[in-house]
Enzyme design. Structure first.
Site: not given
Lengths: 67, 274
Positions: B100, B161, B187-188, B209-210
């Site tokens: 990635k 994040g 993301a997001g 992830n987050t």
């Protein structure tokens, strides 16, 4: 006496050493690591052949959690 | 079977997860297992010299034999750092070439620097890496990344994040419509419905992830995300009904209703669609 910079930290060694000896010295022989010298990868297969010289900049990395 | 194919390899899960920000490796492992993810991202960092020689290693907890590890370049702000990081990753992972790529442009927003990303992608592809690339949601850039040989494009839904969800579904839609390679939202995503919306739009997968790691109960959120991605995918494949403000077409039969009072019958007759 030679000086190597390992992950940004200077370290002195009495005499020239090869990469395998450095890995042993750092107690990383059981670890899954990769090493770069002066911007170039040192393949694991060449650890015992590659002699480190004064001024070498080394990066020793592992995989960590990340997104 | 409805599988995700990236660089010729088939995956049954369309949820990809990161391994950062967990309390400990036990929580990381439990969240990853619960998510059902087969592709998991890892970061490449300097080892602690002279300390914690016996601390556990992430790869012992999540072995490459069991998961497709996706080394990332998170935290890299130049193409040089990104390329060097992935060369180290390939050496670390015994020649594994699926990576990635992300090159960041700004530490406050973590918005990608697409000029550096394009240059880095070109170098990595020449070196036979299989590049999944984090990108802004610019349809033209996404197409350029595909044309140069990236194996998947991964536009942001909102900033890394942030948990702000899908802020520009229309751009994502254009990227999806134009792409012949997998498109994954990266993301997001903040909660399950965000992941579902991404999949309903026609994304091939979602990377997060987050959203899982920073939930009050990460394991339960991992379970929710697994279902959300599956639900969104099924809804996309099923093809949603058309939206209209109202239809005057009730779901139950309009015939055979029991005798009604005259007043109501009259009213319902006058309401019949013309």
């Amino acid at each position: 006496m030679i000086q190597l910079t390992i992950n940004g930290q200077p370290q002195q060694f009495e005499s020239p050493i090869n990469v395998m000896q450095l890995v042993d010295h750092l107690a990383l022989h059981n670890k899954r690591i990769a090493i770069e010298r002066n911007g170039e990868i040192i393949p694991r297969s060449q650890f015992s052949e590659q002699l480190l010289v004064h001024g070498d900049q080394l990066e020793v990395v592992v995989a960590v959690g990340g997104g | 079977m409805d599988n995700l194919v990236i660089a010729g390899k088939t995956y049954t899960s369309r949820l990809l997860v990161g391994t950062g920000k967990y309390k400990d490796f036990n929580e990381t492992r439990a969240a990853v297992e619960t998510s059902g993810a087969e592709i998991i991202t890892v970061a490449i960092r300097r080892t602690n010299i002279g300390q914690n020689a016996n601390e556990p290693n992430l790869l012992e907890v999540l072995p490459p034999s069991q998961y497709t590890l996706l080394p990332n370049t998170a935290g890299c702000y130049t193409l040089d750092d990104a390329v060097r990081t992935l060369r180290l990753a390939r050496e670390l992972l015994d020649g594994h070439s699926l990576v990635k790529l992300e090159v960041l442009g700004d530490p406050k927003t973590l918005y990608p620097n697409m000029v550096e990303t394009l240059k880095a992608a070109e170098i990595l592809i020449k070196e036979d890496f299989q590049v999944m690339v984090y990108t802004s949601d610019d349809p033209i850039i996404a197409k350029q990344l595909e044309d140069m040989g990236c194996v998947a494009v991964m536009p942001l839904a909102s900033l890394i994040g942030s948990g702000m969800g899908i802020l520009n579904p229309w751009n994502l839609q254009i990227i999806i419509d134009n792409a012949k390679i997998p498109v994954l939202v990266d993301a997001g995503v903040g909660t399950a419905s965000d992941a579902t919306i991404a999949m309903e739009l026609g994304c091939d997968g979602v990377l997060m992830n987050t959203a899982i790691a920073a939930a009050q109960n990460p394991i339960l959120m991992a379970s929710a995300m697994r279902k959300a991605v599956e639900a969104g995918r099924e809804a996309y494949l099923a093809g949603r009904m058309a939206k209209k403000l109202y239809s005057a077409s009730p779901s139950s039969p309009t015939e055979g209703i029991i005798a009604q009072t005259e007043k109501i019958t009259k009213r319902s007759a006058s309401n019949k669609p013309r």
